[in-house]
Motif scaffolding. Structure first.
Motif, PDB file in Angstrom:
ATOM      1  N   GLY A  86      38.181  40.647  33.116  1.00 22.78           N
ATOM      2  CA  GLY A  86      39.196  41.310  32.313  1.00 22.78           C
ATOM      3  C   GLY A  86      40.466  40.499  32.189  1.00 22.78           C
ATOM      4  N   THR A  87      41.627  41.186  32.170  1.00 21.53           N
ATOM      5  CA  THR A  87      42.912  40.504  32.001  1.00 21.53           C
ATOM      6  C   THR A  87      43.246  39.601  33.178  1.00 21.53           C
ATOM      7  N   ARG A  88      42.622  39.847  34.323  1.00 18.74           N
ATOM      8  CA  ARG A  88      42.888  39.004  35.494  1.00 18.74           C
ATOM      9  C   ARG A  88      42.389  37.581  35.271  1.00 18.74           C
ATOM     10  N   GLY A  89      41.449  37.429  34.337  1.00 19.15           N
ATOM     11  CA  GLY A  89      40.898  36.108  34.076  1.00 19.15           C
ATOM     12  C   GLY A  89      41.494  35.420  32.873  1.00 19.15           C
ATOM     13  N   MET A  90      42.680  35.851  32.439  1.00 17.70           N
ATOM     14  CA  MET A  90      43.310  35.271  31.244  1.00 17.70           C
ATOM     15  C   MET A  90      43.572  33.779  31.406  1.00 17.70           C
ATOM     16  N   GLY A  91      43.873  33.365  32.627  1.00 19.06           N
ATOM     17  CA  GLY A  91      44.122  31.954  32.875  1.00 19.06           C
ATOM     18  C   GLY A  91      42.878  31.199  33.289  1.00 19.06           C
ATOM     19  N   GLY A  92      41.716  31.831  33.109  1.00 19.01           N
ATOM     20  CA  GLY A  92      40.469  31.219  33.535  1.00 19.01           C
ATOM     21  C   GLY A  92      40.129  31.602  34.971  1.00 19.01           C
ATOM     22  N   VAL A  93      38.942  31.260  35.394  1.00 18.51           N
ATOM     23  CA  VAL A  93      38.473  31.625  36.736  1.00 18.51           C
ATOM     24  C   VAL A  93      37.778  30.428  37.383  1.00 18.51           C
ATOM     25  N   ILE A  94      38.122  30.160  38.633  1.00 17.75           N
ATOM     26  CA  ILE A  94      37.414  29.164  39.434  1.00 17.75           C
ATOM     27  C   ILE A  94      36.498  29.922  40.382  1.00 17.75           C
ATOM     28  N   VAL A  95      35.194  29.747  40.235  1.00 12.41           N
ATOM     29  CA  VAL A  95      34.235  30.471  41.064  1.00 12.41           C
ATOM     30  C   VAL A  95      33.585  29.494  42.046  1.00 12.41           C
ATOM     31  N   VAL A  96      33.787  29.760  43.322  1.00 10.74           N
ATOM     32  CA  VAL A  96      33.218  28.898  44.370  1.00 10.74           C
ATOM     33  C   VAL A  96      32.207  29.696  45.186  1.00 10.74           C
ATOM     34  N   LYS A  97      31.057  29.095  45.413  1.00  9.60           N
ATOM     35  CA  LYS A  97      30.060  29.665  46.317  1.00  9.60           C
ATOM     36  C   LYS A  97      29.937  28.745  47.526  1.00  9.60           C
ATOM     37  N   THR A  98      29.974  29.343  48.712  1.00  8.38           N
ATOM     38  CA  THR A  98      29.852  28.538  49.919  1.00  8.38           C
ATOM     39  C   THR A  98      28.427  28.599  50.449  1.00  8.38           C
ATOM     40  N   LYS A  99      28.102  27.661  51.307  1.00  6.41           N
ATOM     41  CA  LYS A  99      26.749  27.600  51.865  1.00  6.41           C
ATOM     42  C   LYS A  99      26.437  28.797  52.756  1.00  6.41           C
ATOM     43  N   SER A 100      27.468  29.342  53.379  1.00  4.18           N
ATOM     44  CA  SER A 100      27.274  30.503  54.251  1.00  4.18           C
ATOM     45  C   SER A 100      27.284  31.809  53.497  1.00  4.18           C
ATOM     46  N   GLY A 101      27.877  31.799  52.274  1.00  3.92           N
ATOM     47  CA  GLY A 101      27.957  33.030  51.482  1.00  3.92           C
ATOM     48  C   GLY A 101      29.000  33.986  51.986  1.00  3.92           C
ATOM     49  N   ASN A 102      29.879  33.529  52.878  1.00  3.11           N
ATOM     50  CA  ASN A 102      30.924  34.397  53.441  1.00  3.11           C
ATOM     51  C   ASN A 102      32.321  33.932  53.112  1.00  3.11           C
TER      52      ASN A 102
END
Length: 227
Positions: A211-227
């Motif tokens: 939504g509006t929270r992503g107006m500046g784009g989003v950096i999505v990181v996944k870690t190996k542990s998933g935590n």
């Protein structure tokens, strides 16, 4: 009189038995591994199935079974799974993803039995499981700037080129780690060696999910542990 009673009993028994007859359902779906690679020759069994079934080279399968059936999916080199047919709506396509068991003997079993080709499995292990190696970078920000184009890091924010907002000045990107939105300070402490993947979302892709929270784009990181 006795004959009438017997006939009445038989009629009542038959009417009671009718609802107990198992309802049949056409079941179709696809078997994969690593979330996207189809598995061939996966054995599909069930307690009340009339025979054994197998997935085809595209991972697809089709069968008829009782609505209360529990199907078992088995393939050499992969962890088996049990699926309750009643857990899906009639007409749904069932997606079954079998986790790969790591190790040389499992690699040989998976490829030797024809479930997956050596090329596909090597690709999956290198790209879908492990992901790129970020351990050479000193910080998560170096990893982002080094591997993702159009991203710059300021003193307390990450900016994505090409994002537009109604506000004056740059709007910081939303930072998401393993599905959770985090602050810049928390994001900064992620060890690059623990990063599995980094994705950049902007425009419609960002707004559709955040939504509006992503107006500046989003950096999505996944870690190996998933935590």
């Amino acid at each position: 009189m006795k004959t009438k009673l017997i006939l009445l009993f038989l009629f009542f028994a038959a009417s009671c038995y009718q609802p107990l007859v198992a309802q049949k359902r056409d079941v179709k779906g696809k078997v994969t591994t690593f979330g996207e690679i189809p598995l061939n020759k996966v054995l599909i069994t069930g307690k009340n199935l009339d025979k054994e079934y197998f997935s085809d080279e595209n991972g697809n399968f089709s069968l008829v079974c009782d609505e209360a059936e529990k199907l078992t999916f088995e393939a050499h080199g992969f962890t088996s799974k049990k699926i309750k047919v009643s857990g899906f709506n009639e007409g749904d396509s069932i997606k079954v993803d079998l986790p790969y068991k790591k190790g040389e003997k499992y690699f040989e079993a998976a490829t030797g039995y024809g479930h997956i080709s050596e090329k596909q499995l090597n690709y999956a292990i290198a790209h879908l499981e492990a992901g790129p190696d970020y351990s050479a970078y000193r910080t998560i920000f170096e990893a982002i700037e080094g591997r993702v184009s159009g991203v710059s890091v300021g003193s307390n924010m990450v900016n994505i080129r090409g994002t537009t907002t109604l506000n004056e000045g740059p709007t910081p990107a939303l930072l998401v780690v393993d599905g959770t939105i985090v602050e810049f300070s928390v994001f900064a402490n992620i060890p690059p060696s623990q990063v599995k993947s980094i994705d950049v979302l902007k425009g419609a892709a960002a707004s559709a999910r955040y939504g509006t929270r992503g107006m500046g784009g989003v950096i999505v990181v996944k870690t190996k542990s998933g935590n």
